[in-house]
Design a protein around this motif. Structure first.
Motif, short mmCIF file in Angstrom:
data_model
loop_
_atom_site.label_atom_id
_atom_site.label_comp_id
_atom_site.label_asym_id
_atom_site.label_seq_id
_atom_site.Cartn_x
_atom_site.Cartn_y
_atom_site.Cartn_z
N UNK A 15 0.84 -1.20 0.00
CA UNK A 15 0.00 0.00 0.00
C UNK A 15 0.88 1.25 0.00
N UNK A 16 1.90 1.26 0.83
CA UNK A 16 2.82 2.40 0.90
C UNK A 16 3.49 2.62 -0.46
N UNK A 17 4.00 1.56 -1.04
CA UNK A 17 4.65 1.67 -2.35
C UNK A 17 3.67 2.15 -3.41
N UNK A 18 2.47 1.58 -3.43
CA UNK A 18 1.47 1.95 -4.43
C UNK A 18 1.09 3.41 -4.32
N UNK A 19 0.97 3.90 -3.10
CA UNK A 19 0.65 5.30 -2.89
C UNK A 19 1.71 6.20 -3.54
N UNK A 20 2.95 5.74 -3.53
CA UNK A 20 4.06 6.55 -4.05
C UNK A 20 4.32 6.37 -5.54
N UNK A 21 4.14 5.18 -6.07
CA UNK A 21 4.48 4.95 -7.49
C UNK A 21 3.24 4.86 -8.38
N UNK A 22 2.07 4.72 -7.79
CA UNK A 22 0.83 4.62 -8.55
C UNK A 22 0.44 3.17 -8.81
N UNK A 23 -0.86 2.95 -8.85
CA UNK A 23 -1.39 1.59 -9.03
C UNK A 23 -0.99 1.01 -10.38
N UNK A 24 -0.97 1.83 -11.41
CA UNK A 24 -0.60 1.34 -12.74
C UNK A 24 0.83 0.82 -12.78
N UNK A 25 1.72 1.55 -12.14
CA UNK A 25 3.12 1.11 -12.10
C UNK A 25 3.26 -0.18 -11.31
N UNK A 28 2.13 -3.19 -13.37
CA UNK A 28 3.08 -3.60 -14.41
C UNK A 28 4.43 -4.05 -13.86
N UNK A 29 4.60 -4.02 -12.55
CA UNK A 29 5.91 -4.28 -11.96
C UNK A 29 6.21 -5.77 -11.75
N UNK A 30 7.50 -6.04 -11.66
CA UNK A 30 7.91 -7.41 -11.31
C UNK A 30 7.55 -7.73 -9.87
N UNK A 31 7.36 -6.70 -9.05
CA UNK A 31 6.95 -6.94 -7.66
C UNK A 31 5.63 -7.70 -7.65
N UNK A 41 10.95 -13.16 -1.61
CA UNK A 41 12.27 -12.49 -1.61
C UNK A 41 12.48 -11.71 -2.91
N UNK A 42 12.14 -12.33 -4.03
CA UNK A 42 12.31 -11.67 -5.32
C UNK A 42 11.39 -10.45 -5.42
N UNK A 43 10.16 -10.59 -4.92
CA UNK A 43 9.23 -9.45 -4.92
C UNK A 43 9.80 -8.32 -4.07
N UNK A 44 10.32 -8.67 -2.90
CA UNK A 44 10.89 -7.67 -2.00
C UNK A 44 12.06 -6.94 -2.65
N UNK A 45 12.87 -7.66 -3.39
CA UNK A 45 14.01 -7.02 -4.06
C UNK A 45 13.55 -5.99 -5.08
N UNK A 46 12.36 -6.18 -5.63
CA UNK A 46 11.81 -5.23 -6.59
C UNK A 46 11.57 -3.85 -6.01
N UNK A 47 11.33 -3.77 -4.70
CA UNK A 47 11.13 -2.47 -4.06
C UNK A 47 12.35 -1.57 -4.28
N UNK A 60 16.92 9.72 0.20
CA UNK A 60 15.72 9.57 1.02
C UNK A 60 14.79 8.50 0.46
N UNK A 61 14.67 8.48 -0.86
CA UNK A 61 13.83 7.49 -1.51
C UNK A 61 14.45 6.09 -1.40
N UNK A 62 15.75 6.03 -1.48
CA UNK A 62 16.46 4.76 -1.32
C UNK A 62 16.21 4.19 0.07
N UNK A 63 16.29 5.04 1.09
CA UNK A 63 16.03 4.59 2.46
C UNK A 63 14.58 4.14 2.61
N UNK A 64 13.67 4.89 2.03
CA UNK A 64 12.24 4.54 2.12
C UNK A 64 11.99 3.16 1.52
N UNK A 65 12.55 2.91 0.34
CA UNK A 65 12.36 1.61 -0.31
C UNK A 65 12.97 0.46 0.49
N UNK A 66 14.11 0.71 1.10
CA UNK A 66 14.72 -0.32 1.96
C UNK A 66 13.83 -0.60 3.17
#
Length: 74
Positions: A15-25, A28-31, A41-47, A60-66
């Motif tokens: 939900x957090x990721x979707x809020x930031x990158x959009x539902x469409x993205x 279409x993602x490997x996540x 694990x592979x899905x998590x790496x996609x973040x 800041x975005x790198x830290x958020x994704x981690x």
């Protein structure tokens, strides 16, 4: 179940990721593809691939994704 990943944690991270990158993205993602296959694990790496703005890695975005990745796997 001790030691298992919480479905709620996965949901919260997505939900957090979707809020930031959009539902469409996310759609279409490997996540999404990996998560639907149960390849957590592979899905998590996609973040970690969603850490750029203007083609540059943003600290800041790198830290958020981690952090979101860690939540997804918690």
């Amino acid at each position: 179940i001790p030691g298992s990943v919480s479905r709620q944690s996965r949901f919260d991270a997505l939900v957090c990721l979707t809020y930031n990158i959009g539902a469409g993205n996310l759609q279409r993602s490997t996540i999404r593809i990996k998560a639907n296959r149960g390849e957590w694990e592979a899905a998590a790496d996609g973040f970690l691939l969603w850490n750029k703005g203007g083609g540059k890695v943003l600290p800041g975005l790198d830290k958020r994704r981690k952090d979101e990745r860690a939540l997804f796997l918690s």
